[in-house]
Write an enzyme that holds these catalytic residues in place. Sequence first.
Site, PDB file in Angstrom:
ATOM      1  NE  ARG A  85     -15.810-124.698  -1.558  1.00 35.14           N
ATOM      2  CZ  ARG A  85     -15.356-125.060  -0.359  1.00 35.14           C
ATOM      3  NH1 ARG A  85     -16.021-124.739   0.729  1.00 35.14           N
ATOM      4  NH2 ARG A  85     -14.223-125.734  -0.238  1.00 35.14           N
ATOM      5  CE1 TYR A  86     -17.743-121.963  -6.271  1.00 36.89           C
ATOM      6  CE2 TYR A  86     -16.089-123.635  -5.810  1.00 36.89           C
ATOM      7  CZ  TYR A  86     -16.531-122.333  -5.718  1.00 36.89           C
ATOM      8  OH  TYR A  86     -15.761-121.403  -5.080  1.00 36.89           O
TER       9      TYR A  86
ATOM     10  NE  ARG B 102     -16.305-125.625 -10.357  1.00 36.18           N
ATOM     11  CZ  ARG B 102     -16.483-124.295 -10.237  1.00 36.18           C
ATOM     12  NH1 ARG B 102     -15.557-123.557  -9.713  1.00 36.18           N
ATOM     13  NH2 ARG B 102     -17.575-123.733 -10.644  1.00 36.18           N
TER      14      ARG B 102
ATOM     15  CB  CYS C 175       2.062-131.573   2.474  1.00 38.98           C
ATOM     16  SG  CYS C 175       0.287-131.252   2.544  1.00 38.98           S
TER      17      CYS C 175
ATOM     18  CB  CYS D  80       2.367-123.902   3.732  1.00 35.47           C
ATOM     19  SG  CYS D  80       2.780-124.906   2.283  1.00 35.47           S
TER      20      CYS D  80
ATOM     21  CB  CYS E 197      -1.588-124.995   5.545  1.00 36.78           C
ATOM     22  SG  CYS E 197      -2.722-126.195   4.835  1.00 36.78           S
TER      23      CYS E 197
ATOM     24  NE  ARG F 251      -8.826-128.421   2.243  1.00 36.14           N
ATOM     25  CZ  ARG F 251      -8.642-128.244   0.930  1.00 36.14           C
ATOM     26  NH1 ARG F 251      -7.491-128.538   0.383  1.00 36.14           N
ATOM     27  NH2 ARG F 251      -9.633-127.815   0.163  1.00 36.14           N
TER      28      ARG F 251
ATOM     29  CG  ASP G 198      -8.282-119.228   3.029  1.00 35.94           C
ATOM     30  OD1 ASP G 198      -9.199-118.507   2.575  1.00 35.94           O
ATOM     31  OD2 ASP G 198      -7.664-120.063   2.337  1.00 35.94           O
TER      32      ASP G 198
ATOM     33  CG  ASP H 220     -11.818-120.085  -0.819  1.00 42.74           C
ATOM     34  OD1 ASP H 220     -12.863-120.620  -1.235  1.00 42.74           O
ATOM     35  OD2 ASP H 220     -10.693-120.305  -1.292  1.00 42.74           O
TER      36      ASP H 220
ATOM     37  CE  LYS I  66     -10.542-120.836  -4.973  1.00 46.15           C
ATOM     38  NZ  LYS I  66     -11.254-122.066  -4.572  1.00 46.15           N
TER      39      LYS I  66
HETATM   40  S1  SF4 Z   1      -0.825-125.312   1.675  1.00 48.42           S
HETATM   41 FE1  SF4 Z   1      -1.377-126.925   3.144  1.00 48.42          FE
HETATM   42  S2  SF4 Z   1      -2.138-128.616   1.865  1.00 48.42           S
HETATM   43 FE2  SF4 Z   1      -0.930-127.236   0.512  1.00 48.42          FE
HETATM   44  S3  SF4 Z   1       1.197-128.057   0.556  1.00 48.42           S
HETATM   45 FE3  SF4 Z   1       1.057-126.458   2.126  1.00 48.42          FE
HETATM   46  S4  SF4 Z   1       0.576-127.624   4.004  1.00 48.42           S
HETATM   47 FE4  SF4 Z   1       0.069-128.969   2.289  1.00 48.42          FE
END
Ligand code: SF4
Length: 371
Positions: A96-97, A100, A109, A113, A116, A118, A279, A316, A323
């Site tokens: 994206r940048y 990096r 994971c 979460c 999340c 993603r 997000d 974001d 960002k």
């Molecule tokens: S935020 Fe998403 S990618 Fe990061 S640890 Fe939690 S579930 Fe996994």
Amino acid sequence: MNKIARNPATTLREPAQLIAHGLAPAASLSDLEQVAARYAVAVTPDIAALIDVEDPDDPIARQFIPSAEELSSQPGEDADPIGDHAHSPVDGIVHRYPDRVLFKLVHVCAVYCRFCFRREMVGPGKATALEPAAYHAALDYIRSHREIWEVILTGGDPLMLSPRRLAEIMADLAAIDHVKIIRLHTRVPIADPARVSAEMVAALKVAGATTWVALHANHARELSDKARAACAALIDAGIPMVSQSVLLRGVNDDAVTLESLMRAFVECRIKPYYLHHGDLAPGTAHLRTTLAHGQELMRALRGRVSGLCQPDYVLDIPGGYGKAPVGPNYLSQANSFSRADSVPEKGEPVSESRYRVVDYCGDVHLYPPKS
Ligand code: SF4
């Protein structure tokens, strides 16, 4: 404080297990099964041990225990809320940048979460790791783009890889001349601190590049004694750490809680780096707050803790535009823009037009002061 009676021995992945361990009400089973059919669920024993099951608003439970609210999506929410796909030249890379790239090695994971960004891309049922051909194509991409100075291993959680595999990956990246920094984003030191073994720490140290670790935590209680020891092992080995947190309604969206979190990071030698605005991931509206509230909290934080404890509050921009810092502005022009506001030429005397600047108490001052 912790009232959990039925500590699990293994990671809980099914709603029925959460209920059996007192982490969700029995009446929620059917809703939670619907949520789990769409989004991954995992609560490690270390995370379960942090949850006060007698507190219906427990800030740790709110981050990891699924809720029926995840079944409703709001307008504007998107399966790829920060536009990773638009900037992915090859599998596993997000560029994206200019200087990096993100390198997404795994899609699993230790915990999942509920907020999340993603969430549509991680978890069981998704490819668990990049296939060897895709891994080598991603390395070739990094090798052929000399402007890439920093590679950010993210995911999924890169610390879910074995120390042996991580050591190989670190060596492959460090062998690329222009890659100077390898940053790993992880929740493992909190969710499963035992994974941060001596072998894991050794795997992250590599000749030819500097390793940084960014720890994701959103509440001071996540920094348990075991988590602090895992972070100390990394830092004592010479690996600097920064933090990233997400501003979450009912978890850390008040000044006292944010203050304790930032102080806890600094006490652990972890420099607060990012506080992300939530997000627009599907089914996460109940965990987001407003930008105005976020700015108010950042203003309060500025008045309560030193600069060492200040993260950058960032958004974001949906669509993959990167960002943007969205913290409060402390400076405004007191008179109209003039030549005096421009960058002085070499040898030119410095002359400012007048600004209003707000101090940490909210009082306004003129700069330069009136003489
Ligand atoms: S935020 Fe998403 S990618 Fe990061 S640890 Fe939690 S579930 Fe996994």
